[in-house]
Design a protein around this motif. Structure first.
Motif, PDB file in Angstrom:
ATOM      1  N   HIS A 103      -6.526  -3.788   6.191  1.00  0.00           N
ATOM      2  CA  HIS A 103      -6.459  -4.989   5.359  1.00  0.00           C
ATOM      3  C   HIS A 103      -6.151  -6.218   6.208  1.00  0.00           C
ATOM      4  O   HIS A 103      -6.673  -7.308   5.940  1.00  0.00           O
ATOM      5  N   SER A 150      -1.441   4.873   3.574  1.00  0.00           N
ATOM      6  CA  SER A 150      -0.989   3.484   3.458  1.00  0.00           C
ATOM      7  C   SER A 150      -0.978   2.745   4.796  1.00  0.00           C
ATOM      8  O   SER A 150      -1.346   1.570   4.855  1.00  0.00           O
ATOM      9  N   PHE A 187       0.854  -1.187   0.000  1.00  0.00           N
ATOM     10  CA  PHE A 187       0.000   0.000   0.000  1.00  0.00           C
ATOM     11  C   PHE A 187       0.890   1.236   0.000  1.00  0.00           C
ATOM     12  O   PHE A 187       1.851   1.313   0.759  1.00  0.00           O
ATOM     13  N   THR A 189      -4.546   1.832   5.741  1.00  0.00           N
ATOM     14  CA  THR A 189      -5.064   0.854   4.789  1.00  0.00           C
ATOM     15  C   THR A 189      -4.488  -0.529   5.078  1.00  0.00           C
ATOM     16  O   THR A 189      -5.223  -1.531   5.090  1.00  0.00           O
ATOM     17  N   ALA A 190      -3.184  -0.611   5.324  1.00  0.00           N
ATOM     18  CA  ALA A 190      -2.554  -1.895   5.636  1.00  0.00           C
ATOM     19  C   ALA A 190      -3.106  -2.467   6.940  1.00  0.00           C
ATOM     20  O   ALA A 190      -3.380  -3.667   7.037  1.00  0.00           O
TER      21      ALA A 190
END
Length: 77
Positions: free
Chosen positions: A23, A16, A11, A19-20
């Motif tokens: 996820h 990022s 990402f 988001t990681a």
């Protein structure tokens, strides 16, 4: 003991890290739903613009997980 593969999602950008982290939640849900082991997941923030999420799978389940979740890359764990 079978070989373990670390599947990695990359990402990039200012969001990022979040988001990681998010996820990884979905990776854990997939492990529970599919009853997979080992149960190893995580995320790493490499810098403010790049983070990764990962999960570790066995050789036997790698193809199934790869086709379902489409990781960006993988490496031997």
């Amino acid at each position: 003991m079978s070989r373990q593969i670390k599947l990695i999602w990359d990402f990039r950008g200012p969001a990022s890290a979040k988001t990681a982290e998010h996820h990884e939640i979905h990776l854990k849900e997939y492990i529970i739903a599919e009853k997979l082991s080992p149960n190893i997941t995580g995320f790493e923030v490499l810098n403010e613009m790049y983070a990764v999420a990962f999960m570790v799978v066995t050789d036997e389940t790698m193809i199934q997980v790869r086709d379902a979740l489409k990781p960006h890359r993988g490496e031997v764990f």
